[in-house]
Design an enzyme around this catalytic site. Sequence first.
Site, PDB file in Angstrom:
ATOM      1  N   ASP A  31      -0.629   4.210   0.931  1.00 31.01           N
ATOM      2  CA  ASP A  31      -1.547   5.180   1.567  1.00 31.01           C
ATOM      3  C   ASP A  31      -1.046   5.715   2.908  1.00 31.01           C
ATOM      4  O   ASP A  31      -1.722   6.522   3.539  1.00 31.01           O
ATOM      5  CB  ASP A  31      -2.940   4.540   1.742  1.00 31.01           C
ATOM      6  CG  ASP A  31      -2.892   3.256   2.588  1.00 31.01           C
ATOM      7  OD1 ASP A  31      -3.738   2.360   2.351  1.00 31.01           O
ATOM      8  OD2 ASP A  31      -2.007   3.135   3.462  1.00 31.01           O
ATOM      9  N   CYS A  41      15.470  15.672 -12.271  1.00 36.67           N
ATOM     10  CA  CYS A  41      16.579  15.926 -11.310  1.00 36.67           C
ATOM     11  C   CYS A  41      16.318  15.273  -9.961  1.00 36.67           C
ATOM     12  O   CYS A  41      17.111  15.429  -9.032  1.00 36.67           O
ATOM     13  CB  CYS A  41      16.794  17.438 -11.154  1.00 36.67           C
ATOM     14  SG  CYS A  41      15.487  18.250 -10.218  1.00 36.67           S
ATOM     15  N   HIS A  58       6.099  -0.619  -2.563  1.00 38.96           N
ATOM     16  CA  HIS A  58       5.686   0.118  -3.755  1.00 38.96           C
ATOM     17  C   HIS A  58       5.680   1.618  -3.528  1.00 38.96           C
ATOM     18  O   HIS A  58       4.998   2.351  -4.242  1.00 38.96           O
ATOM     19  CB  HIS A  58       4.294  -0.359  -4.221  1.00 38.96           C
ATOM     20  CG  HIS A  58       4.313  -1.773  -4.694  1.00 38.96           C
ATOM     21  ND1 HIS A  58       3.173  -2.548  -4.784  1.00 38.96           N
ATOM     22  CD2 HIS A  58       5.334  -2.567  -5.072  1.00 38.96           C
ATOM     23  CE1 HIS A  58       3.505  -3.753  -5.233  1.00 38.96           C
ATOM     24  NE2 HIS A  58       4.800  -3.798  -5.409  1.00 38.96           N
ATOM     25  N   GLY A  94      -5.239  -9.011   3.211  1.00 37.73           N
ATOM     26  CA  GLY A  94      -5.908  -8.077   2.312  1.00 37.73           C
ATOM     27  C   GLY A  94      -5.217  -7.865   0.989  1.00 37.73           C
ATOM     28  O   GLY A  94      -5.186  -6.755   0.463  1.00 37.73           O
ATOM     29  N   ASN A  99       0.833  -1.201   0.000  1.00 36.64           N
ATOM     30  CA  ASN A  99       0.000   0.000   0.000  1.00 36.64           C
ATOM     31  C   ASN A  99       0.871   1.256   0.000  1.00 36.64           C
ATOM     32  O   ASN A  99       1.974   1.267   0.548  1.00 36.64           O
ATOM     33  CB  ASN A  99      -0.923   0.017   1.228  1.00 36.64           C
ATOM     34  CG  ASN A  99      -1.875  -1.166   1.232  1.00 36.64           C
ATOM     35  OD1 ASN A  99      -2.083  -1.790   0.191  1.00 36.64           O
ATOM     36  ND2 ASN A  99      -2.401  -1.499   2.400  1.00 36.64           N
TER      37      ASN A  99
HETATM   38  C1  BV8 Z   1       8.408  -5.559 -11.755  1.00 39.15           C
HETATM   39  C2  BV8 Z   1       1.800   1.152  -6.621  1.00 39.15           C
HETATM   40  C3  BV8 Z   1      10.433  -6.158 -12.588  1.00 39.15           C
HETATM   41  C4  BV8 Z   1       1.253   2.193  -7.523  1.00 39.15           C
HETATM   42  C5  BV8 Z   1       1.389  -1.024  -7.649  1.00 39.15           C
HETATM   43  C6  BV8 Z   1       2.955 -11.387 -16.112  1.00 39.15           C
HETATM   44  C7  BV8 Z   1       2.978 -12.346 -15.105  1.00 39.15           C
HETATM   45  C8  BV8 Z   1       3.516 -12.069 -13.851  1.00 39.15           C
HETATM   46  C9  BV8 Z   1       4.056 -10.795 -13.587  1.00 39.15           C
HETATM   47  C10 BV8 Z   1       4.006  -9.847 -14.589  1.00 39.15           C
HETATM   48  C11 BV8 Z   1       3.468 -10.140 -15.845  1.00 39.15           C
HETATM   49  N1  BV8 Z   1       3.573  -9.011 -16.585  1.00 39.15           N
HETATM   50  C12 BV8 Z   1       4.167  -8.056 -15.865  1.00 39.15           C
HETATM   51  C13 BV8 Z   1       4.455  -8.551 -14.661  1.00 39.15           C
HETATM   52  C14 BV8 Z   1       5.109  -7.859 -13.556  1.00 39.15           C
HETATM   53  C15 BV8 Z   1       4.103  -6.949 -12.869  1.00 39.15           C
HETATM   54  C16 BV8 Z   1       2.922  -7.768 -12.361  1.00 39.15           C
HETATM   55  O1  BV8 Z   1       3.029  -8.480 -11.385  1.00 39.15           O
HETATM   56  N2  BV8 Z   1       1.785  -7.630 -13.082  1.00 39.15           N
HETATM   57  C17 BV8 Z   1       0.590  -8.361 -12.694  1.00 39.15           C
HETATM   58  C18 BV8 Z   1      -0.634  -7.441 -12.858  1.00 39.15           C
HETATM   59  C19 BV8 Z   1       0.451  -9.622 -13.563  1.00 39.15           C
HETATM   60  N3  BV8 Z   1       4.825  -6.393 -11.749  1.00 39.15           N
HETATM   61  C20 BV8 Z   1       5.538  -5.260 -11.929  1.00 39.15           C
HETATM   62  O2  BV8 Z   1       5.563  -4.618 -12.958  1.00 39.15           O
HETATM   63  C21 BV8 Z   1       6.395  -4.857 -10.736  1.00 39.15           C
HETATM   64  N4  BV8 Z   1       7.716  -4.591 -11.199  1.00 39.15           N
HETATM   65  O3  BV8 Z   1       8.025  -6.696 -11.886  1.00 39.15           O
HETATM   66  O4  BV8 Z   1       9.575  -5.133 -12.199  1.00 39.15           O
HETATM   67  C22 BV8 Z   1      11.238  -5.670 -13.671  1.00 39.15           C
HETATM   68  C23 BV8 Z   1      11.192  -4.341 -14.072  1.00 39.15           C
HETATM   69  C24 BV8 Z   1      11.992  -3.932 -15.084  1.00 39.15           C
HETATM   70  C25 BV8 Z   1      12.834  -4.843 -15.689  1.00 39.15           C
HETATM   71  C26 BV8 Z   1      12.849  -6.171 -15.283  1.00 39.15           C
HETATM   72  C27 BV8 Z   1      12.059  -6.600 -14.279  1.00 39.15           C
HETATM   73  C28 BV8 Z   1       5.879  -3.571 -10.115  1.00 39.15           C
HETATM   74  C29 BV8 Z   1       4.517  -3.817  -9.543  1.00 39.15           C
HETATM   75  C30 BV8 Z   1       4.110  -2.627  -8.692  1.00 39.15           C
HETATM   76  C31 BV8 Z   1       2.925  -1.942  -9.314  1.00 39.15           C
HETATM   77  N5  BV8 Z   1       2.458  -0.908  -8.393  1.00 39.15           N
HETATM   78  N6  BV8 Z   1       1.034  -0.087  -6.761  1.00 39.15           N
HETATM   79  C32 BV8 Z   1      -0.149   2.569  -7.132  1.00 39.15           C
HETATM   80  O5  BV8 Z   1      -0.628   2.160  -6.058  1.00 39.15           O
HETATM   81  O6  BV8 Z   1      -0.738   3.297  -7.937  1.00 39.15           O
HETATM   82  S1  BV8 Z   1       0.443  -2.422  -7.776  1.00 39.15           S
HETATM   83  C33 BV8 Z   1      -0.946  -2.369  -6.752  1.00 39.15           C
HETATM   84  O7  BV8 Z   1      -1.769  -3.498  -7.037  1.00 39.15           O
HETATM   85  C34 BV8 Z   1      -0.667  -2.570  -5.279  1.00 39.15           C
HETATM   86  O8  BV8 Z   1       0.489  -1.923  -4.858  1.00 39.15           O
HETATM   87  C35 BV8 Z   1      -0.583  -4.056  -5.086  1.00 39.15           C
HETATM   88  O9  BV8 Z   1       0.745  -4.508  -5.199  1.00 39.15           O
HETATM   89  C36 BV8 Z   1      -1.274  -4.588  -6.280  1.00 39.15           C
HETATM   90  C37 BV8 Z   1      -2.338  -5.596  -5.900  1.00 39.15           C
HETATM   91  O10 BV8 Z   1      -3.285  -4.970  -5.200  1.00 39.15           O
HETATM   92  P1  BV8 Z   1      -3.770  -5.507  -3.758  1.00 39.15           P
HETATM   93  O11 BV8 Z   1      -3.061  -4.699  -2.748  1.00 39.15           O
HETATM   94  O12 BV8 Z   1      -3.675  -6.981  -3.628  1.00 39.15           O
HETATM   95  O13 BV8 Z   1      -5.261  -5.052  -3.867  1.00 39.15           O
HETATM   96  P2  BV8 Z   1      -6.416  -5.757  -4.726  1.00 39.15           P
HETATM   97  O14 BV8 Z   1      -7.479  -4.742  -4.942  1.00 39.15           O
HETATM   98  O15 BV8 Z   1      -5.843  -6.475  -5.902  1.00 39.15           O
HETATM   99  O16 BV8 Z   1      -6.939  -6.871  -3.719  1.00 39.15           O
HETATM  100  C38 BV8 Z   1      -7.561  -6.448  -2.512  1.00 39.15           C
HETATM  101  C39 BV8 Z   1      -7.729  -7.711  -1.700  1.00 39.15           C
HETATM  102  O17 BV8 Z   1      -8.261  -7.348  -0.421  1.00 39.15           O
HETATM  103  C40 BV8 Z   1      -8.724  -8.668  -2.339  1.00 39.15           C
HETATM  104  O18 BV8 Z   1      -8.180  -9.975  -2.267  1.00 39.15           O
HETATM  105  C41 BV8 Z   1      -9.967  -8.525  -1.448  1.00 39.15           C
HETATM  106  O19 BV8 Z   1     -10.648  -9.763  -1.345  1.00 39.15           O
HETATM  107  C42 BV8 Z   1      -9.345  -8.173  -0.130  1.00 39.15           C
HETATM  108  N7  BV8 Z   1     -10.195  -7.376   0.776  1.00 39.15           N
HETATM  109  C43 BV8 Z   1     -11.117  -6.420   0.455  1.00 39.15           C
HETATM  110  N8  BV8 Z   1     -11.644  -5.913   1.598  1.00 39.15           N
HETATM  111  C44 BV8 Z   1     -11.011  -6.543   2.635  1.00 39.15           C
HETATM  112  C45 BV8 Z   1     -10.105  -7.479   2.124  1.00 39.15           C
HETATM  113  N9  BV8 Z   1      -9.340  -8.262   2.908  1.00 39.15           N
HETATM  114  C46 BV8 Z   1      -9.468  -8.124   4.242  1.00 39.15           C
HETATM  115  N10 BV8 Z   1     -10.326  -7.249   4.813  1.00 39.15           N
HETATM  116  C47 BV8 Z   1     -11.118  -6.454   4.054  1.00 39.15           C
HETATM  117  N11 BV8 Z   1     -11.972  -5.598   4.639  1.00 39.15           N
HETATM  118 ZN    ZN Z   2      13.910  18.899 -11.660  1.00 40.03          ZN
END
Ligand code: BV8
Ligand code: ZN
Length: 252
Positions: free
Chosen positions: A106, A132, A121, A192, A104
Amino acid sequence: MPESAFSDTLVSRLARARRIAVLTGAGISAESGIPTFRDPGGLWQQFKPEELANIRAFLRNPVLVQGWYTHRRSIAAETQPNPGHYALAKLEAIVPGFTLITQNVDNLHLRAGSRNVVELHGNITHNYCIDCQKEATEEEMHAIAVGEPARCGDCSGYIRPGVVWFGEMLPEEAVDEAYEAARDAEVFLSIGTSAVVYPAAGIPLLAKEHGAYVAEINTERSAIADEVDEVILGPSGDVLPRLIEAVRALKR
Ligand code: BV8
Ligand code: ZN
């Protein structure tokens, strides 16, 4: 196992553990009013991550992307940590070795008093110049409010949020710290997160490979639910305070 019940095994392992690690995702902030990414009405319902959370989208339309983060920053600033965030801060205080790894951006864990927080992240409150790297000032950020791209006062480069976008490397020291905590943990909690974004989603599995007891707390089963030792279905704001209370009672 009845809804949002946790096992005695988990409570006694948490009470005995010297090193605990936790991974959190957007779900832990849902009860604070911050929309998750993938749930209905989530942040990515109207926009796809590819359209916003990556450098190409930013350079193509900096005003749109800066505006989206400004919107998210204002939501985060208006919300409060919820009982789930506070419960993790309480757990940290009674465990010798505790690492909170969060996806997160936040800032709510830090606001809830957690100290050893690894922000995989980044953090939405940090903004810097893409040319810069200078940290942005309030007035430089103000341009966004009038629909202009926010630019650096020194070199007029675009200002970006200090978060990790898709396709970007995660901060090396954060990854190293998270991996070390996962390898050393006796108990690992994944809370979560849908566990679909890598490398973050692989961290609970790394803990499991190194012998940790891994439990997931989520309102639905995540992508790694079949690989963890225990799945607790329920909102983290309800489950965590009860779980930490049970651990404290056992430690007395
Ligand atoms: C990288 C910051 C390496 C910005 C975020 C194909 C296959 C596998 C991987 C990849 C692929 N293609 C590309 C990739 C890599 C990619 C990736 O994994 N893509 C996925 C979509 C397939 N990853 C990257 O690009 C990462 N970097 O790999 O670099 C690299 C780079 C260069 C050269 C070589 C190698 C960077 C990833 C970071 C992206 N940034 N956030 C912003 O926030 O704007 S991602 C963002 O979504 C979050 O940070 C988090 O990581 C991600 C998932 O979100 P969650 O937190 O899980 O939230 P979500 O809504 O999905 O789920 C909520 C959950 O809570 C649910 O399960 C729900 O049931 C539950 N819930 C709801 N209410 C409750 C609850 N649980 C408990 N209590 C409740 N009340
Ligand atoms: Zn600058």
